[in-house]
Design a protein around this motif. Structure first.
Motif, short mmCIF file in Angstrom:
data_model
loop_
_atom_site.label_atom_id
_atom_site.label_comp_id
_atom_site.label_asym_id
_atom_site.label_seq_id
_atom_site.Cartn_x
_atom_site.Cartn_y
_atom_site.Cartn_z
N SER A 164 0.86 -1.17 0.00
CA SER A 164 0.00 0.00 0.00
C SER A 164 0.89 1.22 0.00
CB SER A 164 -0.89 0.03 1.24
OG SER A 164 -1.60 1.26 1.23
N ILE A 165 0.63 2.14 -0.91
CA ILE A 165 1.45 3.35 -0.95
C ILE A 165 0.67 4.53 -0.35
CG2 ILE A 165 2.92 2.62 -2.84
CD1 ILE A 165 1.21 4.36 -4.68
N GLY A 166 -0.44 4.23 0.34
CA GLY A 166 -1.16 5.25 1.09
C GLY A 166 -1.77 6.33 0.24
N ASN A 167 -2.08 7.46 0.87
CA ASN A 167 -2.61 8.59 0.10
C ASN A 167 -1.54 9.68 0.03
OD1 ASN A 167 -2.61 10.02 2.52
ND2 ASN A 167 -4.72 9.41 2.99
N ARG A 168 -1.91 10.76 -0.62
CA ARG A 168 -0.93 11.82 -0.88
C ARG A 168 -0.27 12.36 0.40
NH1 ARG A 168 -1.64 14.97 -6.34
NH2 ARG A 168 -1.83 12.81 -6.91
N GLU A 169 -1.11 12.63 1.41
CA GLU A 169 -0.58 13.24 2.64
C GLU A 169 0.39 12.26 3.31
OE1 GLU A 169 -4.41 13.17 2.58
OE2 GLU A 169 -3.78 14.64 1.09
N GLU A 170 0.00 11.00 3.32
CA GLU A 170 0.86 10.00 3.96
C GLU A 170 2.20 9.88 3.23
OE1 GLU A 170 -2.99 7.45 5.52
OE2 GLU A 170 -2.00 6.90 3.66
N TYR A 261 -0.75 6.60 -8.62
CA TYR A 261 -1.31 5.54 -7.79
C TYR A 261 -1.53 5.96 -6.33
CZ TYR A 261 -0.51 2.23 -11.55
OH TYR A 261 -0.56 1.57 -12.73
N ASN A 262 -2.48 5.33 -5.67
CA ASN A 262 -2.63 5.47 -4.22
C ASN A 262 -3.12 4.13 -3.67
OD1 ASN A 262 -5.27 6.19 -5.52
ND2 ASN A 262 -5.92 6.13 -3.38
N TYR A 263 -3.04 3.99 -2.36
CA TYR A 263 -3.43 2.73 -1.71
C TYR A 263 -2.71 1.53 -2.35
CZ TYR A 263 -7.13 5.04 0.96
OH TYR A 263 -7.84 5.84 1.80
N THR A 264 -3.49 0.66 -3.01
CA THR A 264 -2.92 -0.60 -3.47
C THR A 264 -1.96 -0.44 -4.65
OG1 THR A 264 -5.07 -1.50 -2.91
CG2 THR A 264 -3.55 -2.95 -4.11
N ALA A 265 -0.79 -1.02 -4.53
CA ALA A 265 0.11 -1.15 -5.69
C ALA A 265 0.52 -2.61 -5.74
CB ALA A 265 1.34 -0.27 -5.51
N PHE A 266 0.59 -3.17 -6.92
CA PHE A 266 1.00 -4.58 -6.98
C PHE A 266 1.73 -4.89 -8.29
CE2 PHE A 266 -2.11 -6.15 -10.05
CZ PHE A 266 -3.10 -5.20 -9.97
N TYR A 285 -5.86 4.18 -8.51
CA TYR A 285 -5.58 5.59 -8.85
C TYR A 285 -6.84 6.42 -8.68
CZ TYR A 285 -7.22 3.79 -13.39
OH TYR A 285 -7.94 3.18 -14.39
N ASP A 286 -7.08 6.83 -7.44
CA ASP A 286 -8.35 7.48 -7.12
C ASP A 286 -8.43 8.95 -7.53
OD1 ASP A 286 -9.27 5.12 -6.13
OD2 ASP A 286 -8.86 5.59 -4.03
N THR A 287 -7.28 9.58 -7.80
CA THR A 287 -7.32 11.02 -8.07
C THR A 287 -7.06 11.36 -9.55
OG1 THR A 287 -5.00 11.05 -7.42
CG2 THR A 287 -6.62 11.74 -5.76
N LEU A 288 -6.67 10.39 -10.32
CA LEU A 288 -6.26 10.67 -11.70
C LEU A 288 -7.36 11.32 -12.53
CD1 LEU A 288 -4.43 10.25 -14.22
CD2 LEU A 288 -5.47 8.01 -14.44
N ILE A 289 -8.55 10.77 -12.47
CA ILE A 289 -9.62 11.27 -13.35
C ILE A 289 -10.01 12.70 -12.96
CG2 ILE A 289 -12.06 10.89 -13.96
CD1 ILE A 289 -11.31 7.85 -13.96
N PRO A 298 -12.89 7.21 -8.33
CA PRO A 298 -11.81 6.30 -7.98
C PRO A 298 -11.70 5.16 -9.01
CG PRO A 298 -13.73 5.86 -6.63
CD PRO A 298 -14.08 7.04 -7.49
N ALA A 299 -10.53 4.56 -9.12
CA ALA A 299 -10.35 3.49 -10.11
C ALA A 299 -9.16 2.61 -9.74
CB ALA A 299 -10.15 4.09 -11.49
N VAL A 300 -9.17 1.43 -10.31
CA VAL A 300 -8.06 0.51 -10.06
C VAL A 300 -7.86 -0.35 -11.32
CG1 VAL A 300 -9.64 -1.12 -8.87
CG2 VAL A 300 -7.20 -1.31 -8.49
#
Ligand code: ATP
Ligand code: MG
Length: 421
Positions: A164-170, A261-266, A285-289, A298-300
């Protein structure tokens, strides 16, 4: 002699069946799960990728095929699929019809890289995007589909790595921590990583340089900066992978090459020990769109590199070829009209055939029939009474018989088992 462009490859007829097979399997598996194929143009405005992929990535810095067209527009041959799909999603307002869009694509991508086995300048990706859900079940759905496709293509010995790569702030918090750790080793880092210290330190985790990786061994982990939401999301993804009996390993250093990307990366890696062992990469990638001025969505998704996939695929599949079952020979031109009737019968009964076009002696044509491994030869001839007949010759044992052309369809139907197997 004009040669192909460096880093590009012809996919020759004897290699094509594996590509067709991949498309068929992807289509079957993804259709059942309600993913729909989308085909976007290879050409896009350069700034689409600049905005989406982010500065200080290899793609933007050195890999894009960018040029000005005759109208002075900045154009780029797409280096990956997600940006184009996000653009198309927004431009065509796909969100109006349905709040969740499940899409898949297969096509060529272009990156100016140093060509080697598993690394080309024109290569192909199969990818999926599940757009519209922040639910961790969507992450599991897409990961499961990647694994399922690999299994159906009989790829074994792969490893699913997840983080998990977390969110932007993290990540901002983590960047500070990482920076203060890496500053002590600035001089020992590789050149790319040195540059990234200021622009994008997270990318350093991705470095393939041995020395840099050694330095990173004791670096603080991103995990230590994740908040409750991120950890919860990650925990639930992992939990469901366990329900699915899908083996995975957690790789805390996995960050992926792209910025959005955010959260899940694999990633899915093969056990080959080289830099080209990643066959699939993906994430959320919840912020891209939203960044592309679309609605907050949000999207994955993921992308599989097909050249690398084919390297590790079963050799039998790669060798499968469409072989003719019937070899058609016209001995007397007066039978010309009837050859079309025979071809029609073959098509109707779905029997693979090959019409001899060599204009050579019968013996040579028969030899050709053996060469292409046909099961049977049908020789069309005319007798003294100007009646047209078919001589059937089975190539495995030389057995021959003569039948009237009107009997041919029934004959083929009766012997279809012998022909097909
Ligand atoms: P790498 O670190 O190997 O350069 P990447 O992180 O740049 O990979 P992605 O952008 O995640 O790769 O693309 C997804 C997949 O596409 C990769 O895992 C790989 O299988 C494939 N791929 C990427 N670049 C190439 C290339 N130049 N040639 C062949 N396949 C590629
Ligand atoms: Mg790359």
């Amino acid at each position: 002699m004009i040669q192909q462009i460096r880093g590009t490859k012809d996919i020759l007829p004897d290699e094509i069946s594996v590509w067709q097979h991949i498309h068929t399997i992807a289509n079957q598996i993804l259709n059942i799960s309600n993913y729909q194929e989308i085909r976007t143009p290879i050409l896009e405005n350069t700034n689409l990728f600049e905005r989406v992929i982010g500065n200080e990535t290899d793609i933007i810095n050195k890999e894009m095929y960018t040029f000005k067209d005759k109208g002075n527009r900045h154009i780029t041959l797409r280096p990956e699929g997600t940006a184009s799909i996000a653009r198309s999603f927004i431009e065509n307002k796909l969100y109006v019809k349905s709040n969740i869009n499940r899409l898949w694509y297969l096509g060529p991508m272009f990156r100016y890289e140093r060509p080697q086995r598993g690394r080309q300048r024109q290569f192909h990706q199969l990818g999926i995007e599940c757009i519209g859900s922040a639910n961790y079940m969507a992450d599991v759905e897409v990961i499961r589909l990647a694994v399922k496709i690999l299994e159906c293509l009989k790829v074994s010995n792969f490893e699913l790595q997840i983080n998990s790569i977390g969110n932007r702030e993290e990540r901002t918090k983590y960047k500070e921590k990482l920076l203060s750790y890496l500053k002590k080793y600035t001089h020992d880092l590789d050149e790319d990583s040195k540059k990234r210290l200021n622009n994008n330190p997270l990318r350093i985790l991705d470095s393939k340089n041995k020395k840099t990786q050694e330095i990173l061994f004791n670096a603080p982990t991103l995990q230590s900066c994740l908040g409750k939401m991120s950890l919860n999301h990650f925990y639930n993804v992992c939990k469901n992978l366990t329900y699915l009996n899908t083996p995975y390993t957690i790789n805390y250093k996995l960050v992926r090459g792209l910025d959005y990307y955010n959260y899940t990366a694999f990633e899915i890696k093969t056990i080959e020990k080289n830099d080209e062992n990643t066959i699939c990469g993906g994430g959320r990638y919840d912020t891209l769109i939203e960044e592309l001025e679309g609605p907050k969505t949000p999207a994955v998704g993921w992308a599989i590199g097909l050249e690398r996939l084919i390297i590790v695929m079963d050799n039998d599949l790669k060798r499968q070829q469409n072989k003719p079952k019937i070899y058609l020979i016209m001995k007397d031109n007066r039978a010309e009209k009837n050859i079309w009737d025979i071809i029609h019968i073959c098509e109707k009964n779905k029997i693979n055939f090959l019409l001899d076009l060599n204009n050579t002696k019968l013996s040579k044509q028969l030899k050709k029939a053996h060469q292409v491994s046909a099961k049977v030869c049908i020789i069309l001839d005319v007798d003294e009474l100007k009646d047209i007949y078919c001589k059937i010759k089975w190539l495995s044992n030389g057995y021959q018989e003569t039948i009237n052309i009107n009997q041919l369809e029934n004959y083929l139907k009766e012997n279809k088992n012998l022909l097909i197997n």
